[in-house]
Write a protein that holds these residues in place. Structure first.
Motif, PDB file in Angstrom:
ATOM      1  N   VAL A  26      11.124  31.062 -43.298  1.00  0.00           N
ATOM      2  CA  VAL A  26      10.045  30.065 -43.142  1.00  0.00           C
ATOM      3  C   VAL A  26       8.601  31.127 -42.983  1.00  0.00           C
ATOM      4  N   PRO A  27       7.868  31.042 -44.033  1.00  0.00           N
ATOM      5  CA  PRO A  27       6.752  32.057 -44.058  1.00  0.00           C
ATOM      6  C   PRO A  27       5.746  31.644 -42.830  1.00  0.00           C
ATOM      7  N   GLU A  28       5.199  32.662 -42.383  1.00  0.00           N
ATOM      8  CA  GLU A  28       4.187  32.298 -41.305  1.00  0.00           C
ATOM      9  C   GLU A  28       3.068  31.674 -41.668  1.00  0.00           C
ATOM     10  N   GLY A  29       3.114  30.498 -40.454  1.00  0.00           N
ATOM     11  CA  GLY A  29       1.814  29.704 -40.800  1.00  0.00           C
ATOM     12  C   GLY A  29       2.333  28.424 -41.701  1.00  0.00           C
ATOM     13  N   THR A  30       3.537  28.156 -42.042  1.00  0.00           N
ATOM     14  CA  THR A  30       3.969  26.959 -42.925  1.00  0.00           C
ATOM     15  C   THR A  30       5.107  26.329 -42.106  1.00  0.00           C
ATOM     16  N   THR A  31       5.272  25.128 -42.780  1.00  0.00           N
ATOM     17  CA  THR A  31       6.270  24.270 -42.062  1.00  0.00           C
ATOM     18  C   THR A  31       7.299  23.951 -43.012  1.00  0.00           C
ATOM     19  N   THR A  32       8.477  24.228 -42.627  1.00  0.00           N
ATOM     20  CA  THR A  32       9.642  23.746 -43.399  1.00  0.00           C
ATOM     21  C   THR A  32      10.576  22.658 -42.476  1.00  0.00           C
ATOM     22  N   ALA A 189       6.297  26.377 -38.356  1.00  0.00           N
ATOM     23  CA  ALA A 189       7.160  25.129 -37.568  1.00  0.00           C
ATOM     24  C   ALA A 189       8.415  24.958 -38.646  1.00  0.00           C
ATOM     25  N   VAL A 190       9.516  24.462 -37.665  1.00  0.00           N
ATOM     26  CA  VAL A 190      10.721  23.990 -38.509  1.00  0.00           C
ATOM     27  C   VAL A 190      11.085  22.777 -37.891  1.00  0.00           C
ATOM     28  N   LEU A 191      11.107  21.714 -38.753  1.00  0.00           N
ATOM     29  CA  LEU A 191      11.203  20.292 -38.328  1.00  0.00           C
ATOM     30  C   LEU A 191      12.695  19.941 -39.034  1.00  0.00           C
ATOM     31  N   VAL A 192      13.562  19.200 -37.992  1.00  0.00           N
ATOM     32  CA  VAL A 192      14.862  19.001 -38.861  1.00  0.00           C
ATOM     33  C   VAL A 192      14.564  17.397 -38.743  1.00  0.00           C
ATOM     34  N   THR A 193      15.083  16.743 -39.801  1.00  0.00           N
ATOM     35  CA  THR A 193      14.954  15.205 -39.919  1.00  0.00           C
ATOM     36  C   THR A 193      15.910  14.514 -40.944  1.00  0.00           C
ATOM     37  N   ALA A 203       6.102  18.668 -44.872  1.00  0.00           N
ATOM     38  CA  ALA A 203       6.448  19.950 -44.682  1.00  0.00           C
ATOM     39  C   ALA A 203       5.776  20.706 -46.075  1.00  0.00           C
ATOM     40  N   ASP A 204       5.514  22.084 -45.871  1.00  0.00           N
ATOM     41  CA  ASP A 204       5.371  22.906 -47.166  1.00  0.00           C
ATOM     42  C   ASP A 204       6.723  23.309 -47.984  1.00  0.00           C
ATOM     43  N   GLU A 205       7.604  23.250 -47.567  1.00  0.00           N
ATOM     44  CA  GLU A 205       8.967  23.151 -47.993  1.00  0.00           C
ATOM     45  C   GLU A 205      10.063  22.563 -47.489  1.00  0.00           C
ATOM     46  N   VAL A 206      10.940  22.191 -48.454  1.00  0.00           N
ATOM     47  CA  VAL A 206      12.223  21.233 -47.771  1.00  0.00           C
ATOM     48  C   VAL A 206      13.412  22.312 -48.069  1.00  0.00           C
ATOM     49  N   ALA A 207      14.140  22.032 -47.071  1.00  0.00           N
ATOM     50  CA  ALA A 207      15.529  22.806 -47.142  1.00  0.00           C
ATOM     51  C   ALA A 207      16.804  21.716 -46.956  1.00  0.00           C
ATOM     52  N   ILE A 208      17.442  21.401 -48.069  1.00  0.00           N
ATOM     53  CA  ILE A 208      18.528  20.294 -47.996  1.00  0.00           C
ATOM     54  C   ILE A 208      19.839  21.237 -47.397  1.00  0.00           C
ATOM     55  N   GLY A 210      23.707  20.577 -46.165  1.00  0.00           N
ATOM     56  CA  GLY A 210      24.797  19.858 -46.292  1.00  0.00           C
ATOM     57  C   GLY A 210      26.111  20.545 -45.993  1.00  0.00           C
ATOM     58  N   ALA A 211      27.092  20.051 -45.222  1.00  0.00           N
ATOM     59  CA  ALA A 211      28.229  20.752 -44.806  1.00  0.00           C
ATOM     60  C   ALA A 211      28.148  22.215 -44.586  1.00  0.00           C
ATOM     61  N   GLY A 212      27.082  22.410 -43.669  1.00  0.00           N
ATOM     62  CA  GLY A 212      26.779  23.730 -43.113  1.00  0.00           C
ATOM     63  C   GLY A 212      26.246  24.717 -44.098  1.00  0.00           C
ATOM     64  N   ARG A 213      25.762  24.465 -45.195  1.00  0.00           N
ATOM     65  CA  ARG A 213      25.113  25.056 -46.217  1.00  0.00           C
ATOM     66  C   ARG A 213      23.963  24.551 -46.638  1.00  0.00           C
ATOM     67  N   PHE A 214      22.887  25.500 -47.008  1.00  0.00           N
ATOM     68  CA  PHE A 214      21.755  24.992 -47.842  1.00  0.00           C
ATOM     69  C   PHE A 214      21.908  24.937 -49.101  1.00  0.00           C
ATOM     70  N   ARG A 215      21.788  23.448 -49.721  1.00  0.00           N
ATOM     71  CA  ARG A 215      22.153  23.353 -50.980  1.00  0.00           C
ATOM     72  C   ARG A 215      20.687  23.430 -51.996  1.00  0.00           C
ATOM     73  N   GLN A 216      19.541  23.340 -51.292  1.00  0.00           N
ATOM     74  CA  GLN A 216      18.304  23.886 -52.175  1.00  0.00           C
ATOM     75  C   GLN A 216      17.268  23.710 -51.427  1.00  0.00           C
ATOM     76  N   VAL A 217      16.388  24.821 -51.635  1.00  0.00           N
ATOM     77  CA  VAL A 217      15.297  25.050 -50.718  1.00  0.00           C
ATOM     78  C   VAL A 217      14.030  25.331 -51.595  1.00  0.00           C
ATOM     79  N   GLY A 218      12.991  24.726 -51.393  1.00  0.00           N
ATOM     80  CA  GLY A 218      11.702  24.695 -52.248  1.00  0.00           C
ATOM     81  C   GLY A 218      10.955  23.891 -51.866  1.00  0.00           C
ATOM     82  N   ARG A 219       9.516  23.723 -52.766  1.00  0.00           N
ATOM     83  CA  ARG A 219       8.369  22.914 -52.467  1.00  0.00           C
ATOM     84  C   ARG A 219       9.000  21.464 -52.355  1.00  0.00           C
ATOM     85  N   PRO A 220       8.300  20.668 -51.846  1.00  0.00           N
ATOM     86  CA  PRO A 220       8.610  19.006 -51.955  1.00  0.00           C
ATOM     87  C   PRO A 220       8.741  18.628 -53.581  1.00  0.00           C
TER      88      PRO A 220
END
Length: 364
Positions: A26-32, A189-193, A203-208, A210-220
């Motif tokens: 999560v880069p500084e000053g951004t929200t994931t 910031a890190v928001l879980v939802t 968010a600036d980025e969304v991290a999906i 599932g089942a204990g692993r990140f499936r995809q991370v990127g801009r919305p």
């Protein structure tokens, strides 16, 4: 400002692994926004970052300092991390000012100025400083909880589904106020939802997850328009999934021959069309005709279920397709309409042994 780095982290409870070798920056000053269903590991991830849970492998660093890893463990109170829980967690016996200033490591004479500064930052009037938590609305309580988390100027803020208990109108206003406050504070910031719209808009980025692993991370927009697979596509918003054949930069499916995004090999595919890509016109005015099976009206927009695609007699493959239109343009049930698809579609290669949704299945 503070960058968060998670590298090859595995964590769980007892012998049950919840997160398995996950990586996230999560880069500084951004929200994931970490988006996932129940049991996906969202809250476990926050507990790990905050220091309430030790990883069994991997490393966590905050602001370039390793806080968890082989031979390293920094306790929660020394990590410089703020935490906002779902229910806010305000102390009922303290005033708003007392809650915000609780635990500040500065002389008490400086507390009042910081409290008033933070109330302004989260969009609350100074007159609320002396109120008790039970005199506030749910949205106001969440803003006070955010102010308390920001009070000691942490570089990183963790938000554990802080808007989920609020009604829709209050949720949107509180979410917007929170986003403004985080930007003004320059906090990471890190928001879980589990709310797709919340993740995409906040968010600036969304991290999906599932089942204990990140499936995809990127801009919305990237994750929404270019999901890595059909499961992610269906999880991140409504998706019409169609059986099709790819050939020469196009796919043939129940909606006809459609241009496809680059990188799809020829062969059997699962076609993804977002409902808003499907435009409706009077019958005969689109590429195909269809029959309106049902309409779900939401005021600002409407979801229209379509079947009988083709001439209505069965010359086209059967199935249901979902379109999203402006509320004022919603057709009537049983009406015959024309339809066309705007823009290229996404397609995912499938093998003969892969179970596929039926033609026209809408993942929602």
């Amino acid at each position: 400002m503070t960058e968060l780095r998670i590298r090859a982290v595995t964590a769980g409870y007892g012998r049950d692994a919840v997160l398995e070798s996950v990586d996230l920056t999560v880069p500084e000053g951004t929200t994931t926004a970490v988006l996932g269903g129940s049991g996906s590991g969202k809250t476990t991830l926050l507990r790990l970052i905050a220091g309430f849970l030790r990883p069994s492998g991997g490393e966590v660093s905050v602001g370039g300092r390793t806080v968890a890893g082989p031979g390293v463990w920094v306790p929660p109170e020394r990590r410089g991390v703020g935490y906002v829980r779902q229910e806010g967690g305000l102390f009922p016996h303290l005033s708003v000012a007392g809650n915000i200033a609780f635990g500040l490591p500065w002389p008490r004479r400086r507390h009042r100025a910081r409290v008033l500064e933070l109330l302004d930052l989260v969009g609350l009037p100074a007159s609320m400083a002396d109120r008790c938590p039970d005199q506030l609305s749910g949205g106001q309580q969440q803003r006070v909880a955010l102010a308390r988390a920001l009070a000691p100027r942490p570089g990183l803020i963790l938000l554990d589904e802080p808007f989920s208990a609020l009604d829709s109108g209050l949720r949107a206003a509180t979410r917007e106020a929170t986003a403004r406050a985080l930007r003004a504070a320059g906090a990471t910031a890190v928001l879980v939802t589990h709310d797709q719209g919340e993740a995409l808009s906040f968010a600036d980025e969304v991290a999906i997850l599932g089942a204990g692993r990140f499936r995809q991370v990127g801009r919305p927009a990237e994750v929404y328009r270019e999901p890595v697979d059909a499961e992610v596509a269906g999880f991140l918003g409504d998706a019409v999934l169609l059986d099709g054949i790819a050939s020469g930069g196009a796919v043939s499916c129940v909606l006809g021959s459609l241009p496809v995004q680059e990188g799809v090999p020829d062969g059997h595919v699962l076609v993804m069309v977002r409902p808003e890509q499907i435009a409706l016109t009077p019958a005969g005015g689109g590429h195909l005709d269809a029959t309106v099976r049902a309409v779900s009206y939401f005021g600002h927009d409407a979801i229209v279920e379509l079947d009988g695609i083709g001439d209505g007699i069965g010359s086209a493959p059967s199935g249901t397709v979902v379109a999203r239109v402006l509320g004022q343009d919603a057709p009537r049930s049983a009406e015959r309409v024309g339809l066309s698809v705007a823009g290229p579609v996404r397609a995912f290669p499938v093998g003969p042994s892969v179970a596929r949704p039926l033609s026209g299945t809408a993942a929602r």
